[in-house]
Structures are given as structure tokens and as C-alpha cells.
Design an enzyme around this catalytic site. Sequence first.
Site, PDB file in Angstrom:
ATOM      1  N   HIS A  66      -1.601  -8.249  -4.191  1.00 25.03           N
ATOM      2  CA  HIS A  66      -0.764  -7.570  -3.215  1.00 25.03           C
ATOM      3  C   HIS A  66      -0.459  -8.418  -1.980  1.00 25.03           C
ATOM      4  O   HIS A  66       0.577  -8.242  -1.335  1.00 25.03           O
ATOM      5  CB  HIS A  66      -1.476  -6.281  -2.794  1.00 25.03           C
ATOM      6  CG  HIS A  66      -0.712  -5.419  -1.856  1.00 25.03           C
ATOM      7  ND1 HIS A  66       0.468  -4.781  -2.204  1.00 25.03           N
ATOM      8  CD2 HIS A  66      -0.949  -5.061  -0.555  1.00 25.03           C
ATOM      9  CE1 HIS A  66       0.911  -4.087  -1.175  1.00 25.03           C
ATOM     10  NE2 HIS A  66       0.081  -4.239  -0.163  1.00 25.03           N
ATOM     11  N   SER A  90       4.660  -3.946   1.220  1.00 25.72           N
ATOM     12  CA  SER A  90       3.602  -2.952   1.301  1.00 25.72           C
ATOM     13  C   SER A  90       4.102  -1.710   2.050  1.00 25.72           C
ATOM     14  O   SER A  90       5.106  -1.109   1.667  1.00 25.72           O
ATOM     15  CB  SER A  90       2.370  -3.577   1.956  1.00 25.72           C
ATOM     16  OG  SER A  90       1.247  -2.728   1.868  1.00 25.72           O
ATOM     17  N   ASP A  93       6.204  -5.253  -3.389  1.00 28.90           N
ATOM     18  CA  ASP A  93       4.998  -4.469  -3.648  1.00 28.90           C
ATOM     19  C   ASP A  93       4.906  -3.278  -2.687  1.00 28.90           C
ATOM     20  O   ASP A  93       3.907  -3.110  -1.970  1.00 28.90           O
ATOM     21  CB  ASP A  93       3.751  -5.348  -3.541  1.00 28.90           C
ATOM     22  CG  ASP A  93       2.759  -5.077  -4.684  1.00 28.90           C
ATOM     23  OD1 ASP A  93       3.156  -4.459  -5.687  1.00 28.90           O
ATOM     24  OD2 ASP A  93       1.586  -5.478  -4.568  1.00 28.90           O
TER      25      ASP A  93
END
EC number: 3.1.1.14
Length: 334
Positions: free
Chosen positions: A262, A159, A186
Site C-alpha cells: 500500500h 489511500s 490504492d
Amino acid sequence: MKTLERTRKSLTNTVTMSSSSAIATVTTTVFEVGKHTTVLQKVESRTTCCTAKASPPLPVPPPKPLLIVMPCEAGEFPLLVFVHGYLLYNSFYSQLLQHIASHGFIVIAPQLYLVAGQDSSDEIKSVAATTNWLSEGLHHLLPPYVKPNLSKLGLAGHSRGGKTAFALALEKAATTLKFSALIGVDPVDGMDKGKQTPPPVLTYVPHSFDLDMATMVIGSGLGELKKNPLFPPCAPEGVNHKDFFKECKGPASYFVVKDYGHLDMLDDDTEGIRGKATYCLCKNGKSREPMRKFIGGVVVAFMKAYLGGDSSDLMAIKGGQTGPVELQTVEYVL
């Protein structure tokens, strides 16, 4: 560099083979726990170690608190520095990091902050400082029979941590050690195109990342979808995995996992308010274990390929051995 070129040639030969070639017969066990028993060690930073109960104090404490996951058996092992996502704890990745370590890696996961604003400049500097600390401080924390191979060093982040990892690889902060492999799990560079958080990483120029290392980007199929109308998607279009991969030069690998979200690589049980929020803020798959196993496995395969010169597992994944998940995208840039 020799390992990178050798692996590039191996994968190039593989890509040019026919679909009925040896790829189809290759199987991989990287999605299962490896042969090494692992241990997790929590370490306080130089700002808190003086008040810690443990004694004696560390000779060279790290700049940030660490979660170190390592094999218990004797040997010399490559390293992976792993950067947590926005407002998450490094401990939320314990199962994933244990999976990676069980295949013969030492994983260093710093806790960069507890509260953070939009600017990630301090995080980039903190990961650089942690990396620089490895050569002088890490051996004090490892058993004498567990040796870190600092010449085989990978960098990964999830992230916002993926953005931080790319920023560090792009030398937005200096390190004394050289990374040989970069992984974005991600990765996210802000809220939307034009709303990147500082310092921006994406330039929207194809293949513009000037990186002297192999890269891999892993995306979640559900990450760009809203969980509910009250919250934005956790990996918005315009600043997510698609955009990061477009800017990577070869050798670069790209996998997007269908039907998973996610945060689906985190531990099953993430405690506290933040832990409960990980089940509420992002669109999720049916369970976390399949996504976690796939990410752990593909990270191991990638590290083995570009740090160890063994590309057989990465070839098997590219050839369709995707373990517990279905992929919606597989791409590779030579």
C-alpha cells in the site's frame, strides 16, 4: 469531451483487435524518467505566508501549503492535483511526482492536514478550495515560460486521498474548474464494509459512480494483507481498490500490482517518525522503486490518453508492457 470520446474509440478498437495485432509491437518509455528536467517548489498557505521569511508575500496565496512539481523547460502543460494519504506528508511522494512531471505535467500536491480524525469532509473542501485557487493564484508561482493548461486537469489521490479524490469528483464539494481524468492509487474508504469513514463514497452498487470523466484505479496486491497481528491491513477488503473499480463506469482502467504494498510508491527515504512508520505499518514489497516507477508510468500513460488524446502508451500497458512489475489484474470498462 471530444478527447474522451476519441480516446474511448481508440481503446475500443484496440480491445477488439486480435492478440497478434499491433498492441504486441508497441513499447513504452513512460516507466523511465521523461525528457523534462523538473523542479520542486514548496509554497506556504494563506494562513502561514504572512510569517514566512520569503518576500515579497504572494499576491494570492493558496488555501493550503503546496508542493508544486513542474518541468523547467518552456511550454504549456496539463495539470494533476494529487492528494496525499492518511497522516502522510506530500513530500513523501516527491520521487513519484517528479517522475510524472518529467513527462510534461505540472503536479499540485496540497498538504491537507498534519493531524486528522475519521471525518474527511474538511479534506474534500480543502482540495476543492485548492482547485478553485489554481485559476487565480497558480500563475504567480510559475516562471513566465511555464504555462498551466487549466482546461486539461486531472485529479489523483492515494489511500484516504484516493477516497477524497473520488468524493470531490462526485461533487461532494464544488469546483470552478472541471476535471477530465480521475485516478485512485490504492484508494481506501474506511476500516471495513459497514465501517466507512464519513462521508462514505462507496455505495456497493455496480457502476454507480456518476462521473463525466475517465477513471483509473490502481491496487496493491499486498495492501489487504496484515503486516503483523497488531495492525489491521492498510487497504482492507470491502473498502479498497476492488470496490472502487466495481462502481466505476466506462471508460475505466484497473491495474493491480502483484507483490507490492500500500505504501510502496512513496520515496525511498521518508524521514521522521511518520516516515519510519511507513515501513512498519503495511506489508511491503522488496523495494519501492519498481512500484513507484509503474504508478508514475501508468499515470502518465492515462493522462496522455485522456488529456492529450494519445492512447499509445496506455494501449501498450494493457497489452502487457508493464515495466518493472508484474500485474495480477488488468481490466477495462468501455
